[in-house]
Design a protein around this motif. Structure first.
Motif, PDB file in Angstrom:
ATOM      1  N   ILE A 123      -2.742  -7.802 -11.531  1.00 40.90           N
ATOM      2  CA  ILE A 123      -2.504  -7.657 -10.089  1.00 40.90           C
ATOM      3  C   ILE A 123      -2.843  -8.947  -9.356  1.00 40.90           C
ATOM      4  O   ILE A 123      -2.094  -9.411  -8.484  1.00 40.90           O
ATOM      5  CB  ILE A 123      -3.339  -6.496  -9.523  1.00 40.90           C
ATOM      6  N   SER A 155      -7.331   2.042  -4.629  1.00 46.35           N
ATOM      7  CA  SER A 155      -6.379   3.108  -4.949  1.00 46.35           C
ATOM      8  C   SER A 155      -5.835   2.943  -6.358  1.00 46.35           C
ATOM      9  O   SER A 155      -5.685   3.930  -7.097  1.00 46.35           O
ATOM     10  CB  SER A 155      -5.220   3.112  -3.938  1.00 46.35           C
ATOM     11  N   ILE A 156      -5.551   1.711  -6.744  1.00 42.24           N
ATOM     12  CA  ILE A 156      -5.044   1.458  -8.099  1.00 42.24           C
ATOM     13  C   ILE A 156      -6.081   1.861  -9.140  1.00 42.24           C
ATOM     14  O   ILE A 156      -5.760   2.515 -10.149  1.00 42.24           O
ATOM     15  CB  ILE A 156      -4.658  -0.023  -8.256  1.00 42.24           C
ATOM     16  N   ILE A 184       2.019   1.878  -3.416  1.00 44.91           N
ATOM     17  CA  ILE A 184       0.970   2.475  -4.243  1.00 44.91           C
ATOM     18  C   ILE A 184       0.865   3.976  -3.976  1.00 44.91           C
ATOM     19  O   ILE A 184       0.698   4.785  -4.897  1.00 44.91           O
ATOM     20  CB  ILE A 184      -0.383   1.794  -3.969  1.00 44.91           C
ATOM     21  N   ILE A 187      -5.657  -1.082  -1.427  1.00 42.39           N
ATOM     22  CA  ILE A 187      -4.724  -1.192  -2.551  1.00 42.39           C
ATOM     23  C   ILE A 187      -5.477  -1.259  -3.871  1.00 42.39           C
ATOM     24  O   ILE A 187      -5.177  -0.525  -4.823  1.00 42.39           O
ATOM     25  CB  ILE A 187      -3.820  -2.434  -2.379  1.00 42.39           C
ATOM     26  N   LEU A 203       3.641   5.681  -5.700  1.00 47.93           N
ATOM     27  CA  LEU A 203       3.352   5.716  -7.138  1.00 47.93           C
ATOM     28  C   LEU A 203       2.351   6.813  -7.452  1.00 47.93           C
ATOM     29  O   LEU A 203       2.497   7.536  -8.458  1.00 47.93           O
ATOM     30  CB  LEU A 203       2.812   4.357  -7.585  1.00 47.93           C
ATOM     31  N   PHE A 215       0.827  -1.208   0.000  1.00 47.57           N
ATOM     32  CA  PHE A 215       0.000   0.000   0.000  1.00 47.57           C
ATOM     33  C   PHE A 215       0.861   1.258   0.000  1.00 47.57           C
ATOM     34  O   PHE A 215       0.563   2.226  -0.709  1.00 47.57           O
ATOM     35  CB  PHE A 215      -0.928  -0.011   1.211  1.00 47.57           C
TER      36      PHE A 215
END
Length: 325
Positions: A309, A287-288, A33, A284, A36, A30
């Protein structure tokens, strides 16, 4: 030499502790992420986006709680997306057309979700049909029912009490506060009660648990019932966010929910994982998806990324020795 030995032992201890705590592994992902997001889409951290993200994650995270129980018990539930859609439609019909109070509508959809989950559990635990096959069939049947009772039409809801749950309290949607309280209570229940132990033990070694006198069928039934109830609540919450009932709502959510559980470190063969790690896995995945939307990545490509993923998470679990019994 002594110093080198000390640091070597310290590093080994840290690695062992890190590998033994599921939450740390998912939390590391997380954090990656979040880094990123800061590089690719800085607007991710805007207050209005964070508020929206918390609302989005509530739906997936609530359903993931129930899915985690099923997977930990050694089965899988593919019907969660369809139950979400049916609950969304039923809640909208009851409130908009039959003047049910929001609380009675919630109780009704929870009951329906529990019945569907119990049906899944009976077929899996009593009739010994693989959960993949059973819930794949339920996925189709329940989705069809959602289309039939709605006539394939959207059902708007204007009830203020229903829509109020989507309001913000201290910068956080009320529905997320509800999820957070539920997560704390269920985590304590899962960690401190015998039932939580029986769920993990059943997923780890069903035969050994049965020889100890534990009713494995009852444990699996309860896991599926709980998954159905959680999915129904998630559908209700989705209706709050959308302000309507959509018969196609929840399509594909089973992928996101299962991915959240797996990314959170729950072994697909059962017995290993935690609800806190599952919650992090839900963050996660959400958020992606949020980052992809902000980055202008189209819906078709999002399916590709979500599948990748899930494959990467499964590969990581196999390398860690928790994917295969």
């Amino acid at each position: 030499m002594a110093r080198d030995t000390f640091y070597s032992r310290l590093l080994t201890t840290i690695k062992e502790k890190y590998a033994s705590i599921d939450e740390l592994k998912s939390l590391t992902g997380f954090i990656g992420i979040l880094i990123l997001a800061a590089v690719v889409t800085p607007q991710f951290y805007l207050p209005q986006n964070i508020t929206m993200l918390l609302g989005q994650v509530s739906v997936i995270a609530i359903a993931a709680l129930g899915e985690a129980f099923v997977i930990l018990s050694g089965s899988i539930d593919l019907s969660v997306g369809s139950i979400i859609g049916l609950a969304n439609v039923v809640a909208a019909i009851l409130i908009a057309q039959y003047n049910y109070s929001p609380y009675m509508a919630l109780f009704s959809v929870m009951t329906i979700g529990g019945i569907i989950g119990l049906t899944n559990g009976i077929f899996v635990a009593k009739l010994r049909i693989p959960s993949f096959v059973v819930t794949l069939g339920t996925l189709t049947v329940v989705r069809g029912i959602a289309y039939i009772i709605s006539g394939g039409l959207n059902i708007p809801v204007y009830n203020e009490g229903f829509l109020r749950l989507n309001e913000v309290l201290y910068g956080v949607p009320i529905i997320f506060w509800i999820y957070l309280i539920a997560l704390i209570i269920l985590t304590l229940f899962f960690e401190k009660t015998r039932l939580g132990l029986y769920v993990r033990a059943t997923g780890s070694n069903e035969l050994a648990v049965r020889n100890l006198g534990v009713d494995n069928s009852g444990v699996k039934n309860l896991a599926f019932v709980f998954s159905g109830v959680c999915s129904a609540i998630a559908g209700y919450v989705l209706g709050v966010r959308l302000g309507a009932g959509y018969p196609h709502s929840g399509l594909g959510y089973e992928l996101d929910v299962i991915a959240a559980v797996v990314v959170g470190g729950v072994a697909l063969t059962g017995g290993t994982g935690s609800l806190i790690a599952t919650a992090i896995g839900a963050f996660i995945m959400t958020s992606i998806l949020n980052i992809m939307v902000l980055a202008g990545i189209g819906g078709f490509m999002q399916y590709v990324v979500r599948g990748i993923i899930l494959l990467v998470a499964a590969l990581a679990m196999r390398r860690a020795g928790v994917f295969v019994k």
